[in-house]
Design an enzyme around this catalytic site. Structure first.
Site, PDB file in Angstrom:
ATOM      1  N   PHE A  24       0.849  -1.196   0.000  1.00 13.82           N
ATOM      2  CA  PHE A  24       0.000   0.000   0.000  1.00 13.82           C
ATOM      3  C   PHE A  24       0.884   1.246   0.000  1.00 13.82           C
ATOM      4  CE2 PHE A  24      -2.974   3.073   2.050  1.00 13.82           C
ATOM      5  CZ  PHE A  24      -3.841   3.130   0.978  1.00 13.82           C
TER       6      PHE A  24
ATOM      7  N   ASP B 284       0.521  -4.076   9.079  1.00 14.70           N
ATOM      8  CA  ASP B 284      -0.642  -3.229   8.843  1.00 14.70           C
ATOM      9  C   ASP B 284      -1.835  -4.163   8.648  1.00 14.70           C
ATOM     10  OD1 ASP B 284      -2.671  -1.642   7.814  1.00 14.70           O
ATOM     11  OD2 ASP B 284      -1.311  -0.372   6.665  1.00 14.70           O
TER      12      ASP B 284
ATOM     13  N   TYR C 162     -12.171   2.178   9.793  1.00 18.20           N
ATOM     14  CA  TYR C 162     -13.358   2.473   8.963  1.00 18.20           C
ATOM     15  C   TYR C 162     -13.651   1.427   7.893  1.00 18.20           C
ATOM     16  CZ  TYR C 162      -9.435   4.695   6.460  1.00 18.20           C
ATOM     17  OH  TYR C 162      -8.229   4.955   5.885  1.00 18.20           O
ATOM     18  N   LYS C 163     -12.863   0.344   7.872  1.00 18.42           N
ATOM     19  CA  LYS C 163     -13.134  -0.671   6.849  1.00 18.42           C
ATOM     20  C   LYS C 163     -14.057  -1.736   7.457  1.00 18.42           C
ATOM     21  CE  LYS C 163      -8.601   0.186   4.795  1.00 18.42           C
ATOM     22  NZ  LYS C 163      -8.955   0.892   3.573  1.00 18.42           N
TER      23      LYS C 163
ATOM     24  N   ARG D 269     -12.265  -4.044  -7.468  1.00 16.94           N
ATOM     25  CA  ARG D 269     -12.133  -4.689  -6.164  1.00 16.94           C
ATOM     26  C   ARG D 269     -13.514  -4.858  -5.542  1.00 16.94           C
ATOM     27  NH1 ARG D 269      -8.440  -2.035  -1.479  1.00 16.94           N
ATOM     28  NH2 ARG D 269     -10.085  -0.510  -1.631  1.00 16.94           N
TER      29      ARG D 269
HETATM   30  C1  LIG Z   1      -3.485  -0.896   4.108  1.00 17.11           C
HETATM   31  C2  LIG Z   1      -3.776   0.520   4.506  1.00 17.11           C
HETATM   32  N1  LIG Z   1      -2.959   1.139   5.365  1.00 17.11           N
HETATM   33  C3  LIG Z   1      -3.161   2.414   5.714  1.00 17.11           C
HETATM   34  C4  LIG Z   1      -4.208   3.141   5.207  1.00 17.11           C
HETATM   35  C5  LIG Z   1      -4.316   4.607   5.526  1.00 17.11           C
HETATM   36  O1  LIG Z   1      -5.148   4.886   6.546  1.00 17.11           O
HETATM   37  P1  LIG Z   1      -5.442   6.394   6.969  1.00 17.11           P
HETATM   38  O2  LIG Z   1      -5.784   7.148   5.732  1.00 17.11           O
HETATM   39  O3  LIG Z   1      -6.614   6.252   7.876  1.00 17.11           O
HETATM   40  O4  LIG Z   1      -4.243   6.918   7.632  1.00 17.11           O
HETATM   41  C6  LIG Z   1      -5.114   2.520   4.346  1.00 17.11           C
HETATM   42  C7  LIG Z   1      -6.258   3.266   3.787  1.00 17.11           C
HETATM   43  O5  LIG Z   1      -7.017   2.811   2.986  1.00 17.11           O
HETATM   44  C8  LIG Z   1      -4.872   1.177   3.973  1.00 17.11           C
HETATM   45  O6  LIG Z   1      -5.669   0.555   3.093  1.00 17.11           O
END
Ligand SMILES: Cc1ncc(COP(=O)(O)O)c(C=O)c1O
Length: 447
Positions: free
Chosen positions: A161, A232, A257-258, A406
């Site tokens: 990511f 993560d 939030y997911k 997705r």
């Molecule tokens: C794997 C992953 N890590 C980190 C994040 C970033 O999170 P935030 O924008 O809440 O900091 C996301 C956001 O979609 C994500 O999918």
């Protein structure tokens, strides 16, 4: 699922005398059977007997939509607006500043953190809710590097990511050359862990492909080489089995939030294994991570436990909404949840491949359910426009450049019948080239 009696073969007796779908059995049958022979009625029967079916009613979802984007933003739990109203109008509105103690606002990060800990195999006092995932990642990456003064490499996966790689790059540029990010392909990670690696930073479930890393094996390899791990869990918590302490993981972060359904911009969470807490420090040494913030002394003294990773005042409204989502997740039996995730995503793959053969789609996720998170990606040259056409018809997934559609499957509210409707809609959009319209090719700011 070759015959019409199949749905009943996936059912077991409930304690109340009814039948409950055994999602493991359903997943096995779906995997072995022919998707061509499946009927919508059979899938609806599975949904009727799903032990998790009442949890769908806890969300504000309508049957007009097939929502397959919990991998990005979980839907609104029905109880959340009332909880927010209560906290805003009564606690904030009437009790005002007293709420920090009367309503234990001050303890909210640890309280909700402990609940999330139960979902990810962490013990009490090992998780706090705070800040965003990105900020938490920065804090823990810096802390992990400080624990390894003689090592310089943050090892991660090429194509992971991007946000996480950007955060590591930010730390690298602050470090005056002492820390550097090294990227290798997923299959090279274990071999690349050597005596220079301070920390291995990985998303447990890949945000595009949904491929799952073997947390226990990689952590064990890292420890054998003297390195630490930072996971993560944004696409994992609530969707796949995570057992941080069984894997001996060192650090972890994740999104609220997911699959946890905490709402847009919900605070994230972080995990620091008990054994590291006394010897690590947050680079953002803010007052709420202080041992005695209300002594107001000039010098920073870190709080004794996980609390030292807090920084500033907690987003109480955000944590309130997140707690509703986490409480809902805790109501579902973990094994049932995970088996249902696998069965749903496996069913979708089978249906799409049988309905959409020859339409330019390619599965971009592992075929084996155990090797996959709870979403599925399909590659298509016109993926963006196809996804926009699906959304216009009420089937909501998302798009990840350059060509991936997705689809996320959340066991708390998605149904077997959703897979059917989504696959049928996709078939029609592709067969009729309904995607081939200018408005579906217009790139939006968020995809
Ligand atoms: C794997 C992953 N890590 C980190 C994040 C970033 O999170 P935030 O924008 O809440 O900091 C996301 C956001 O979609 C994500 O999918």
């Amino acid at each position: 699922m070759p015959s019409r009696t199949r749905a009943s073969k996936t059912s077991v007796r409930n304690s109340d005398g009814g039948t409950a779908v055994d999602h493991v059995a359903a997943g096995d049958l779906i995997r072995r059977g022919s998707a061509d022979a499946l009927t919508l009625a059979e899938l609806e029967a599975l949904d009727r007997n799903d032990p998790l079916r009442t949890l769908r009613d806890a969300f504000m979802l309508t049957d007009a939509l097939v929502y397959l984007d919990g991998v990005s933003l979980g839907p609104l739990p029905g109880e959340t607006p009332a909880r927010l109203q209560e906290v805003a109008a009564r606690q904030w509105g009437q009790d005002l500043i007293r709420s920090w103690t009367v309503h234990d606002w001050i303890g909210a990060p640890q309280r909700v953190g402990d609940k999330i800990g139960r979902l990810i195999g962490a013990g009490p006092g090992e998780v706090v809710v705070s800040d965003s995932t990105s900020v938490n990642l920065f804090k823990l990456l810096a802390a992990a590097c400080q624990l390894q003064p003689r090592r310089s490499v943050i090892l991660s996966e090429r194509g992971d990511f991007p946000n996480d790689l950007y955060v590591a790059q930010g730390l690298q540029s602050l470090s005056d050359g002492r820390t550097r990010l090294r990227l290798v392909s997923a299959d090279q990670i274990e071999a690349a862990i050597d005596e220079h690696v301070a920390v291995v930073l990985l998303t447990h479930v890949h945000y595009k492909s949904a491929a799952v890393h073997d947390m226990a094996r990689i952590t064990s390899r890292a420890h054998a080489q003297g390195a630490l791990t930072l996971w993560d869990l944004s696409h994992s918590a609530g969707a796949v089995r995570v057992d941080l302490n069984a894997a001996q993981a060192d650090f972890a972060v994740g999104c609220g939030y997911k699959y946890l359904n905490g709402g847009p911009g919900a605070p994230g969470y972080l995990f620091v294994a008990q054994r590291h807490q006394a010897s690590t420090a947050s680079p953002i040494s803010g007052w709420l991570g202080h041992a005695r913030p209300f002594d107001f002394i000039d010098d920073y003294v870190p709080a004794p436990g996980i609390g030292r990773f807090l920084a500033g005042s907690h987003p109480i409204l955000g944590i309130t909404a997140l707690e509703v989502g986490v409480d809902l997740m805790l109501r579902a039996d973990a094994q049932c949840r995970i088996a249902k995730s696998r069965a749903l995503s496996g069913l979708f793959v089978a249906l799409v491949e049988s309905r959409c053969a020859g339409q330019g789609l390619e599965l971009a996720s592992p075929r084996e359910p155990e090797a996959r998170g709870s979403h599925v990606a399909f590659r298509h040259a016109q993926g963006y426009a196809v996804m926009q056409a699906l959304i216009a018809r009420g089937v909501i997934g998302d798009f990840r450049a350059p060509d991936l559609m997705r689809f996320g499957f959340a066991p708390l509210y998605n149904r077997y019948a959703d897979c059917w409707h989504a696959a049928e809609t996709l078939r029609d959009v592709l067969q009729t080239a309904a995607w081939d319209r200018p408005e579906f090719k217009q790139r939006l700011a968020v995809t």
